[in-house]
Motif scaffolding. Structure first.
Motif, PDB file in Angstrom:
ATOM      1  N   PHE A  49     -56.165 -73.724-102.385  1.00 22.21           N
ATOM      2  CA  PHE A  49     -56.861 -72.686-103.141  1.00 22.21           C
ATOM      3  C   PHE A  49     -56.535 -72.774-104.626  1.00 22.21           C
ATOM      4  N   TYR A  53     -59.391 -72.687-107.538  1.00 18.29           N
ATOM      5  CA  TYR A  53     -59.429 -71.783-108.694  1.00 18.29           C
ATOM      6  C   TYR A  53     -59.442 -72.570-110.001  1.00 18.29           C
ATOM      7  N   ASP A  80     -56.424 -62.058-101.000  1.00 11.52           N
ATOM      8  CA  ASP A  80     -56.828 -61.086-102.018  1.00 11.52           C
ATOM      9  C   ASP A  80     -55.887 -61.153-103.220  1.00 11.52           C
ATOM     10  N   ASN A  83     -56.938 -64.303-105.158  1.00  8.82           N
ATOM     11  CA  ASN A  83     -58.174 -64.062-105.911  1.00  8.82           C
ATOM     12  C   ASN A  83     -57.906 -63.232-107.159  1.00  8.82           C
ATOM     13  N   THR A  84     -57.092 -62.199-107.004  1.00  7.06           N
ATOM     14  CA  THR A  84     -56.796 -61.286-108.111  1.00  7.06           C
ATOM     15  C   THR A  84     -55.949 -61.965-109.174  1.00  7.06           C
ATOM     16  N   TYR A  86     -55.505 -65.127-109.872  1.00  7.73           N
ATOM     17  CA  TYR A  86     -56.182 -66.222-110.575  1.00  7.73           C
ATOM     18  C   TYR A  86     -57.385 -65.752-111.397  1.00  7.73           C
ATOM     19  N   TYR A  88     -60.233 -63.944-110.164  1.00  7.11           N
ATOM     20  CA  TYR A  88     -61.520 -63.917-109.470  1.00  7.11           C
ATOM     21  C   TYR A  88     -61.507 -62.847-108.368  1.00  7.11           C
ATOM     22  N   ILE A  91     -64.604 -62.123-105.452  1.00 10.99           N
ATOM     23  CA  ILE A  91     -65.074 -63.051-104.423  1.00 10.99           C
ATOM     24  C   ILE A  91     -65.108 -62.335-103.069  1.00 10.99           C
ATOM     25  N   LEU A  93     -64.680 -61.471 -99.278  1.00  9.95           N
ATOM     26  CA  LEU A  93     -63.587 -61.898 -98.414  1.00  9.95           C
ATOM     27  C   LEU A  93     -63.800 -61.350 -97.009  1.00  9.95           C
TER      28      LEU A  93
END
Length: 342
Positions: A49, A53, A80, A83-84, A86, A88, A91, A93
């Motif tokens: 991941f 990113y 989550d 995502n947070t 990095y 983003y 997105i 989920l």
């Protein structure tokens, strides 16, 4: 840790086409990507991941949706967090309603999700509420239906559980097409970490944990599939020394903390899932087999039969390509991301 580049790889980097480079040259259209993962079973998912990113930072990837099928109370929460952190957070989920249990390895996501700061607050921010975590098949159907034909790449980093269910899904209010029809119309290719073709072939982890699903996937997925087998990842070891020495720019890093909590440091780990990501960005770093057809047997072995009409290929790499792959992965993961506060 300082890594040495082969001359060819260094030339690519200077030319602005190397993995993880930031070039002013015109970028190709971003890869429209759906990712299915078993986050928490192995640290390679988290490292993979990171590559995704960074490709998003570079405008190379548009991550449309993420689905998780690991049976864990913290694995989706950890995604989550990623995502947070990095940058983003929006997105979509999803969490499988029928996740696959595998408890043979420590679940590093639990340790990272439980981390706190000195004041007792969570060490890492989240963005999703429980109500915003979706059903994978519903999310995938909605995502595919909204995309142009033959435009989506699917990346499978775990079991085939939810992708097989997608194939079986009926027409509904989202689309008049069945799941298999949606895949055939909307998906361009599937990059999958699965299977084994070594001298001592094995029933590989991602296959044997849900054999019926993987059998269905290879039999009924009507687009090209590029298979990254077990043996290739073992030839590109991610160096634990990079985790210890090359992330000083981050006070708290969710992938670094995950790596440290997966096994006792220091240790190196095979780059299984990472290679399926790199293939999408740099297929020239790999050697593809001739076309053919993969069949999965009752014990979880993958069997490849060459044939000019086959939709399946599997990957190997030359010694030079292996060096380029390792340099690419280390260089990219140890680079600070674009959006997060460090």
């Amino acid at each position: 840790m300082k890594t040495s580049l082969l001359p060819a790889a260094a030339a690519l980097l200077l030319a602005g086409t190397g993995c993880g480079s930031r070039s002013a040259a015109p970028a190709p259209e971003p890869i429209r990507l759906i990712v299915e993962t078993d986050m928490g079973n192995d640290i390679d998912d988290a490292l993979a991941f990171d590559l995704i990113y960074k490709a998003m930072d570079d405008g190379r990837v548009d991550l449309l949706a993420i689905g998780n099928h690991k049976l864990s109370p913290t694995a989706t929460d950890y995604i989550d967090i990623l995502n947070t952190w990095y940058g983003y957070p929006d997105i979509p989920l999803a969490q499988s309603p029928t996740p696959v249990l595998n408890d043979h390895a420590p679940d590093y996501t639990a340790a990272v999700c439980a981390m706190t700061r000195e004041d007792g607050s969570p060490a890492f921010a989240r963005s999703k509420t429980p109500e915003q975590i979706e059903d994978p098949v519903t999310l995938y159907r909605r995502t595919l239906a909204a995309q142009p034909d033959c435009s989506v790449t699917v990346l499978s980093l775990g079991f085939a559980t939810e992708l097989a269910k997608l194939l079986d899904s009926p027409a509904d209010d989202i689309s008049p097409l069945t799941g298999r029809e949606l895949v055939a119309r909307k998906v361009k290719t599937l990059s999958i970490m699965a299977g084994s073709y070594g001298e001592k072939q094995r029933a590989e982890f991602n296959v044997v944990n849900d054999i019926p699903a993987m059998r269905k996937l290879f039999a009924e997925w009507d687009t090209p599939i590029v298979q990254n087998p077990f043996e290739l990842g073992k030839q590109v070891m991610y160096p634990g020394a990079a985790i210890e020495n090359d992330f000083g720019w981050a006070k708290l890093h969710p992938v670094v903390e995950g790596y440290k909590n997966y096994h006792k440091m220091p240790y190196d780990r095979a780059s299984w899932d990472l290679l399926s990501v790199v293939y999408l960005l740099h297929p020239e770093y790999f050697t593809e087999s001739e076309p053919g057809t993969v069949a999965v047997d009752d014990k979880g072995f993958t069997n490849f039969t060459p044939g000019p009409d086959g939709r399946h290929r599997w990957l190997t790499a030359t010694p030079e390509q292996l060096t380029r792959l390792r340099d690419c992965i280390v260089r990219t993961t140890t680079r600070a991301p674009k959006h997060t506060e460090l």
